[in-house]
Design an enzyme around this catalytic site. Structure first.
Site, PDB file in Angstrom:
ATOM      1  CE  LYS A  84      -0.772   0.417   5.028  1.00 45.28           C
ATOM      2  NZ  LYS A  84      -0.257   1.772   5.180  1.00 45.28           N
ATOM      3  CG  ASP A  85       3.641   2.137   2.832  1.00 45.76           C
ATOM      4  OD1 ASP A  85       2.571   2.728   3.063  1.00 45.76           O
ATOM      5  OD2 ASP A  85       4.316   1.573   3.709  1.00 45.76           O
ATOM      6  NE  ARG A 129      -7.675   3.759   2.205  1.00 46.04           N
ATOM      7  CZ  ARG A 129      -7.929   3.066   3.316  1.00 46.04           C
ATOM      8  NH1 ARG A 129      -9.148   2.587   3.544  1.00 46.04           N
ATOM      9  NH2 ARG A 129      -6.988   2.848   4.204  1.00 46.04           N
ATOM     10  NE  ARG A 130      -6.404   3.704   7.242  1.00 46.30           N
ATOM     11  CZ  ARG A 130      -5.200   3.346   7.632  1.00 46.30           C
ATOM     12  NH1 ARG A 130      -4.380   4.240   8.193  1.00 46.30           N
ATOM     13  NH2 ARG A 130      -4.781   2.099   7.470  1.00 46.30           N
ATOM     14  NE  ARG A 147       2.952  10.600   7.990  1.00 45.62           N
ATOM     15  CZ  ARG A 147       4.016  11.124   7.386  1.00 45.62           C
ATOM     16  NH1 ARG A 147       3.987  12.384   6.995  1.00 45.62           N
ATOM     17  NH2 ARG A 147       5.093  10.393   7.163  1.00 45.62           N
ATOM     18  NE  ARG A 153       0.578   6.292  11.930  1.00 42.82           N
ATOM     19  CZ  ARG A 153       0.161   6.307  10.674  1.00 42.82           C
ATOM     20  NH1 ARG A 153      -1.084   5.973  10.388  1.00 42.82           N
ATOM     21  NH2 ARG A 153       0.967   6.635   9.698  1.00 42.82           N
ATOM     22  CB  CYS A 242      -0.534  10.117  -1.188  1.00 51.05           C
ATOM     23  SG  CYS A 242       0.480  11.585  -1.499  1.00 51.05           S
TER      24      CYS A 242
END
Length: 308
Positions: A84-85, A129-130, A147, A153, A242
């Site tokens: 995904k990165d 997206r989230r 981040r 996190r 992104c």
């Protein structure tokens, strides 16, 4: 003994994922093999600028560019990434191989057990997206930038900076942080809370001319590889970056087996105030045709300039 250098980020999660790949390769090598695998760590732009939105860093491959450059320059033999990165395009001299089955691609909403309310006011995420999807569930919530690596996190959530945060199930599971007693974990189903393309997939990047290429190509987990290729193709076709809210999920809904005769692809894209979304199912071997059909409504309602 021949040393095979594997490029990776230096985070705990990245090193765990690299060790998973190394174990897989070692399992498939003959007892008399003279190969040994060693991680070589890199610090990427995404980590250097770890307190600003990814969209403000610019460029492609903020979490992979330095590693890919070393791979192409033959400073490392292989590279391991969280799929995904990766940008939707990688260097043409390289290939992405999924040699490990996909982990659960779901996102997870995490909240403290001792919270005052089940409706969070402040939700931490750095993903458009989230943010777009969670606002469908909690329209009054405020999304604030989050981040840092996964433990960082979670510590910010524990300290009260946020009422909830959203993380990938795959990452917290691989780190063994998916059952912390002080948190509630609410899984967001991937067929509705559509994940980032490649989420849950560890991918091995290899040069086409590397002597191990043929061996590595034989190790791919076919179902995971098909999902990876299909999702990345959709992202390329919609030119998703992104800075945009976009997700895509390719999966076989009928069986947990490695091979399946059915593939379903779902996607969404929120661009310039318009929401595009659709789903389609069909033959996994024809995923490229499925992607074209899936995006027909998008292509029909946008100009060539908007699609690039």
């Amino acid at each position: 003994m021949t040393e095979i250098k594997i490029g990776t980020r230096g985070s705990r999660l990245a090193l765990i994922q690299t060790e998973m790949v190394i174990r897989r390769l070692q399992q498939e090598l003959s007892a008399g093999s003279d190969l040994s695998f060693h991680p070589v760590t890199f610090t990427t732009r995404g980590e250097i600028f770890g307190s600003v939105p990814l969209s403000s860093i610019g460029g492609r491959g903020v979490f992979s560019g330095e590693i890919e450059e070393a791979l192409v320059a033959r400073k490392v033999d292989l590279a391991v990434h969280s799929a995904k990165d990766l940008p939707s395009e990688v260097h043409p001299d390289t290939v992405l191989l999924a040699v490990i089955p996909r982990e659960d691609p779901s996102d997870v909403l995490i909240m403290p057990k001792d919270r005052d309310s089940d409706i969070p006011e402040i939700i931490g995420t750095g993903s458009p997206r989230r943010e777009f999807l969670i606002k469908k569930i909690y329209p009054e919530a405020e999304c604030r930038l989050l981040r840092g690596n996964v433990p960082t996190r979670l510590e910010k959530l524990r300290s009260g900076e946020y009422d909830a945060i959203i993380l990938a199930e795959a990452g917290i599971k691989r780190l063994g942080l998916d059952r912390e007693e002080c948190f509630d974990y609410i899984k967001l189903p991937p067929d509705s809370f559509i994940p980032a393309g490649g989420q849950g997939i560890i991918t091995l990047q290899v040069r086409r001319d590397h002597r191990l290429f043929t061996f590595l190509e034989k190790l791919v987990h076919r179902r995971t590889q098909t999902a990876l290729d299909a999702e990345r193709l959709v992202l390329r076709k919609i030119s998703a970056g992104c800075h945009e809210a976009a997700g895509v999920y390719a999966f076989s809904p009928d069986t947990p087996a490695e091979k399946s005769d059915k593939l379903m692809i779902k996607y969404f894209l929120f661009r310039d105030g318009r929401l595009f979304s659709d789903s389609i199912s069909g033959d996994p071997e024809r995923y490229a045709d499925l992607a074209d059909s899936l995006l027909k409504s998008y292509s029909d309602t946008t100009s060539p300039e908007e699609r690039t």
